[in-house]
Design a protein around this motif. Structure first.
Motif, PDB file in Angstrom:
ATOM      1  N   ILE A 216      41.586  14.064  17.370  1.00 11.45           N
ATOM      2  CA  ILE A 216      41.706  13.885  15.924  1.00 11.45           C
ATOM      3  C   ILE A 216      40.345  14.047  15.244  1.00 11.45           C
ATOM      4  N   ILE A 217      39.337  13.418  15.800  1.00 14.56           N
ATOM      5  CA  ILE A 217      38.042  13.354  15.112  1.00 14.56           C
ATOM      6  C   ILE A 217      37.089  14.473  15.527  1.00 14.56           C
ATOM      7  N   GLU A 218      37.528  15.339  16.426  1.00 18.24           N
ATOM      8  CA  GLU A 218      36.652  16.432  16.877  1.00 18.24           C
ATOM      9  C   GLU A 218      36.231  17.297  15.681  1.00 18.24           C
ATOM     10  N   GLY A 219      34.964  17.549  15.551  1.00 13.96           N
ATOM     11  CA  GLY A 219      34.454  18.391  14.471  1.00 13.96           C
ATOM     12  C   GLY A 219      34.150  17.661  13.191  1.00 13.96           C
ATOM     13  N   SER A 220      34.456  16.340  13.131  1.00 15.53           N
ATOM     14  CA  SER A 220      34.150  15.570  11.911  1.00 15.53           C
ATOM     15  C   SER A 220      32.638  15.434  11.768  1.00 15.53           C
ATOM     16  N   SER A 221      32.133  15.735  10.588  1.00 15.17           N
ATOM     17  CA  SER A 221      30.684  15.728  10.361  1.00 15.17           C
ATOM     18  C   SER A 221      30.204  14.455   9.684  1.00 15.17           C
ATOM     19  N   SER A 222      31.113  13.574   9.310  1.00 16.87           N
ATOM     20  CA  SER A 222      30.728  12.328   8.648  1.00 16.87           C
ATOM     21  C   SER A 222      31.820  11.297   8.865  1.00 16.87           C
ATOM     22  N   LEU A 223      31.497  10.042   8.575  1.00 18.25           N
ATOM     23  CA  LEU A 223      32.509   8.992   8.682  1.00 18.25           C
ATOM     24  C   LEU A 223      33.652   9.232   7.707  1.00 18.25           C
ATOM     25  N   HIS A 224      33.332   9.738   6.517  1.00 17.58           N
ATOM     26  CA  HIS A 224      34.381  10.030   5.541  1.00 17.58           C
ATOM     27  C   HIS A 224      35.329  11.094   6.080  1.00 17.58           C
ATOM     28  N   ALA A 225      34.787  12.135   6.654  1.00 19.58           N
ATOM     29  CA  ALA A 225      35.624  13.202   7.205  1.00 19.58           C
ATOM     30  C   ALA A 225      36.461  12.677   8.363  1.00 19.58           C
ATOM     31  N   MET A 226      35.864  11.830   9.199  1.00 21.15           N
ATOM     32  CA  MET A 226      36.595  11.244  10.314  1.00 21.15           C
ATOM     33  C   MET A 226      37.745  10.368   9.815  1.00 21.15           C
ATOM     34  N   ALA A 227      37.470   9.569   8.761  1.00 21.29           N
ATOM     35  CA  ALA A 227      38.507   8.705   8.199  1.00 21.29           C
ATOM     36  C   ALA A 227      39.661   9.525   7.644  1.00 21.29           C
ATOM     37  N   CYS A 228      39.353  10.621   6.973  1.00 24.83           N
ATOM     38  CA  CYS A 228      40.405  11.497   6.439  1.00 24.83           C
ATOM     39  C   CYS A 228      41.249  12.076   7.570  1.00 24.83           C
ATOM     40  N   ALA A 229      40.582  12.482   8.651  1.00 23.75           N
ATOM     41  CA  ALA A 229      41.293  13.061   9.783  1.00 23.75           C
ATOM     42  C   ALA A 229      42.219  12.031  10.426  1.00 23.75           C
ATOM     43  N   ILE A 230      41.731  10.799  10.594  1.00 23.03           N
ATOM     44  CA  ILE A 230      42.546   9.739  11.200  1.00 23.03           C
ATOM     45  C   ILE A 230      43.724   9.377  10.308  1.00 23.03           C
ATOM     46  N   ALA A 231      43.472   9.197   9.003  1.00 24.42           N
ATOM     47  CA  ALA A 231      44.545   8.837   8.079  1.00 24.42           C
ATOM     48  C   ALA A 231      45.595   9.935   8.012  1.00 24.42           C
ATOM     49  N   SER A 232      45.147  11.192   7.985  1.00 19.58           N
ATOM     50  CA  SER A 232      46.086  12.309   7.915  1.00 19.58           C
ATOM     51  C   SER A 232      46.948  12.381   9.165  1.00 19.58           C
ATOM     52  N   ARG A 233      46.292  12.198  10.333  1.00 21.82           N
ATOM     53  CA  ARG A 233      47.056  12.268  11.591  1.00 21.82           C
ATOM     54  C   ARG A 233      48.043  11.130  11.688  1.00 21.82           C
TER      55      ARG A 233
END
Length: 256
Positions: A211-228
């Motif tokens: 899910i978080i592979e390629g996330s460049s920031s905590l915000h991007a990681m949070a968006c990826a987790i919430a979306s998944r």
């Protein structure tokens, strides 16, 4: 429990549901021994013949309304618990592992809303979304307020879902994604639920590293987790819904 709503024609009743001599309580014949075509509600248990049949009705919507009191009183149980407001007043609540699926009926007037039993993993995902504050299904309370899991509990109405909205979230259709998942200020709040997220994704066989592979920031990681999470929960509901629809169709084939 409603198993399906189905239509029987005059020919189907006459050819496939003949009335035996002396059978005065056949659900498809009137008091004058004449077949009664129309829409019927099959009440019973999966895998069994109907325990009771309601009908006939002029259309599927009328059958649904009559059988469910407009969709609010089936597939639910009175909770062992009570709710208490700030004034210390208590009231009875109800619990369920079902939701009521609604959809745009303009293209198929013979379709009716239907109840969907949810898996525990899907209920756990809905609980996280609700705790996050941006659920796409309104569930006023949960039976175990401090623990992941438990059934949905409410005191006013059965939890409902919109079929088309769930498909847009699952398929991530442009403009149809669940917006809190892509808004940094909201998505970042999902990280407050990491313990429950770990449990949910593990039970759903979803690798967090993917899910978080390629996330460049905590915000991007949070968006990826919430979306998944949103996509997974929507997919889980729709999978349970598809299973229920297939069971209903199989049931109709047996009864028709």
């Amino acid at each position: 429990m409603i198993q399906c709503i189905y239509h029987l024609s005059l020919e189907e009743i006459t050819n496939d549901h003949g009335r035996e001599p002396g059978d005065l309580d056949h659900p498809y014949y009137d008091s004058d021994d004449d077949p009664s075509p129309g829409w019927y509600v099959d009440l019973g248990h999966p895998g069994c013949l109907p325990d009771a049949v309601l009908g006939p009705f002029e259309n599927a919507s009328e059958a649904w309304d009559e059988a469910t009191d407009h969709g609010t009183d089936h597939n639910v149980n009175q909770s062992e618990h009570v709710s208490m407001n700030r004034d210390g007043k208590c009231w009875e609540v109800w619990e369920t592992d079902h939701i009521l699926m609604r959809f745009d009926a303009k293209h198929d007037p013979d379709r009716v809303p239907y109840f969907v039993p949810l898996s525990q993993n899907t209920i756990d995902g809905l609980r996280i979304l609700d705790d996050w504050g941006y659920s796409f299904i309104d569930v006023p309370e949960w039976r175990y307020p401090n623990d992941l899991g438990g059934k949905m509990v409410w005191d006013t109405a059965v939890p409902e879902a919109d079929e088309d909205q769930l498909r847009s979230i699952r398929d991530n259709i442009p403009g149809g994604a669940w917006m809190p998942c892509v808004e940094y200020a909201k998505a970042i709040e999902i990280l407050a639920h990491v313990v429950n997220l770990d449990t949910y994704f593990e039970d759903a066989d979803i690798e967090i590293s993917d899910i978080i592979e390629g996330s460049s920031s905590l915000h991007a990681m949070a968006c990826a987790i919430a979306s998944r999470l949103a996509e997974s929960v929507a997919d889980g509901i729709l999978m349970d819904a598809d299973c229920m629809l297939h069971q209903m169709e199989d049931r109709k084939d047996v009864l028709s």
